[in-house]
Design a protein around this motif. Structure first.
Motif, short mmCIF file in Angstrom:
data_model
loop_
_atom_site.label_atom_id
_atom_site.label_comp_id
_atom_site.label_asym_id
_atom_site.label_seq_id
_atom_site.Cartn_x
_atom_site.Cartn_y
_atom_site.Cartn_z
N PHE A 64 43.80 43.47 37.93
CA PHE A 64 43.08 44.07 36.60
C PHE A 64 42.90 45.62 36.82
O PHE A 64 42.66 46.07 38.10
CB PHE A 64 41.60 43.57 36.34
CG PHE A 64 41.00 44.05 34.99
CD1 PHE A 64 41.64 43.72 33.82
CD2 PHE A 64 40.00 45.11 35.25
CE1 PHE A 64 40.83 44.48 32.98
CE2 PHE A 64 39.61 45.52 34.04
CZ PHE A 64 40.01 45.14 33.05
N HIS B 84 37.39 41.65 33.60
CA HIS B 84 37.66 42.43 32.28
C HIS B 84 36.54 43.43 32.44
O HIS B 84 35.39 43.21 32.90
CB HIS B 84 37.76 41.71 31.13
CG HIS B 84 38.09 42.59 30.05
ND1 HIS B 84 37.18 43.17 29.01
CD2 HIS B 84 39.13 43.17 29.70
CE1 HIS B 84 37.73 43.78 28.07
NE2 HIS B 84 38.97 43.88 28.53
N HIS C 183 35.95 38.60 28.13
CA HIS C 183 36.49 39.89 27.58
C HIS C 183 34.87 40.66 27.37
O HIS C 183 33.97 39.99 26.85
CB HIS C 183 37.04 39.51 26.04
CG HIS C 183 37.24 41.02 25.34
ND1 HIS C 183 36.34 41.69 24.67
CD2 HIS C 183 38.44 41.80 25.29
CE1 HIS C 183 36.82 42.85 24.41
NE2 HIS C 183 38.05 42.98 24.76
N CYS D 18 40.86 38.75 23.54
CA CYS D 18 41.25 40.26 23.54
C CYS D 18 40.80 40.77 21.99
O CYS D 18 40.60 39.92 21.04
CB CYS D 18 43.05 40.09 23.24
SG CYS D 18 43.37 41.87 23.15
N GLN E 166 47.41 41.13 25.69
CA GLN E 166 47.32 42.86 26.05
C GLN E 166 47.46 43.83 24.90
O GLN E 166 48.64 43.79 24.28
CB GLN E 166 48.36 42.91 27.29
CG GLN E 166 48.30 44.31 27.55
CD GLN E 166 46.60 44.54 28.54
OE1 GLN E 166 46.56 43.49 29.24
NE2 GLN E 166 46.11 45.77 28.45
#
Length: 309
Positions: A112, A151, A190, A228, A264
């Motif tokens: 990440f 994340h 997320h 996302c 993404q």
């Protein structure tokens, strides 16, 4: 010593192809990683590709080819790519240079990168390493869980999650465990700029964690692999239907892609990784391209008006 056999010795119909990750690098250019393997994953070949996709045509250029299986990849620009192969060797492609760094034991399987460029790898035994520009530096683990998702929109909000309901918050150089009081394996997280954490698990178990409270998100009985935010909406990807959109703590079907392993966003496009496909959503319409192997690697455009409806 017996020479290791390569994927070329496997009949093309028995070669398993999987797209691992895709990134929009601006305009019509994408960074994509692909793995070929045999049935028993004893032989593998990995590619890091630069793809040009206009919507009507697609072609690729090989940036890196390895006779090994890959685990993770990040493309930040056309000239900046990081690639992690089995065994913990990390490849850095920057401009015309190619350097490597070896990750320490134990097993690391994902990477990440924060918006500020800080790069992390994570994996088994609660282990995370941060790259200092030369080598991987371990962060002292506080759990023994296998870590599956990381994340954060900033260093202050960086979280990592994994087996047994593990959720950790990095505070400086130390982890703080976030008590969730459930034992599910967390597959995706997320973190929003306001600190709210979306959590995706197996069997449709999904939550939002905010202000020390865990609130259930109603979801179908599926395994959620990716979460996302794109253009004001929060999307969830699973291993069965495709893409869901979150609406008032309910996940609603959005696009039937079959499988959405990773997502993404760029300012213009949401890039969704399927099995052999890269799907693209601009906020209104879908497009995409897919790969195949018949003794050679090839690419073709997906007609989204006829498939994945």
């Amino acid at each position: 010593m017996t020479e290791r056999k390569t994927i070329d010795e496997v009949p093309s119909e028995d070669v398993y192809l999987e797209v691992m990750r895709g990134f929009h690098l601006g305009g019509t250019i994408f960074g994509v990683s692909i793995e070929l393997s045999d049935e028993y994953r004893e032989r593998g070949r990995s590619y890091l590709l630069l793809v040009e996709f206009t919507g009507r045509s697609a072609r690729f250029h090989v940036l890196l080819q390895l006779e090994n299986q890959m685990l993770a990849h990040i493309s930040s620009s056309q000239d900046d790519h990081v690639f992690l192969e089995v065994g913990g060797l990390t490849h850095f492609l920057r401009g015309g240079s190619h350097s490597t760094a070896q990750a320490p034991e134990p097993f690391f399987h994902k990477m990440f990168r924060l918006p500020d460029g800080a790069l992390f790898i994570y994996g088994e035994d609660g282990c995370v390493c941060r790259f200092d520009g030369v080598s991987w530096q371990p962060i002292q683990p506080v759990v023994s869980s296998f870590l599956r998702a990381m994340h954060g929109p900033s260093a202050e909000l960086l979280h990592v999650a994994g087996n047994n309901g593990t959720l950790l918050h990095l505070q400086g150089d130390r982890w703080r465990q976030v008590p969730l009081d459930f034992n599910r394996s967390i597959e995706a997280i997320h973190v929003s700029p306001n600190g709210a954490i979306s959590i995706g698990c197996e069997d449709g178990i999904c939550f939002e964690y905010r202000d020390n409270l865990l609130k259930e998100i109603k979801a179908p009985d599926s395994d959620f692999m990716s979460i996302c935010e794109f253009k004001g909406a929060r999307f969830w990807g699973d291993n069965d239907f495709g893409i869901f959109v979150e609406d008032n703590y309910v996940l609603k079907e959005f696009r039937a892609l079959g499988f959405a392993y990773a997502m993404q966003p760029s300012p213009d496009l949401l890039v969704v990784t399927g099995w052999k496909e890269i799907f693209l959503f601009d906020g209104n319409s879908w497009s995409g391209f897919e790969f195949g192997y018949d003794g050679r690697l090839y690419i073709q455009v997906i007609d989204m008006s006829r498939r994945y409806l």
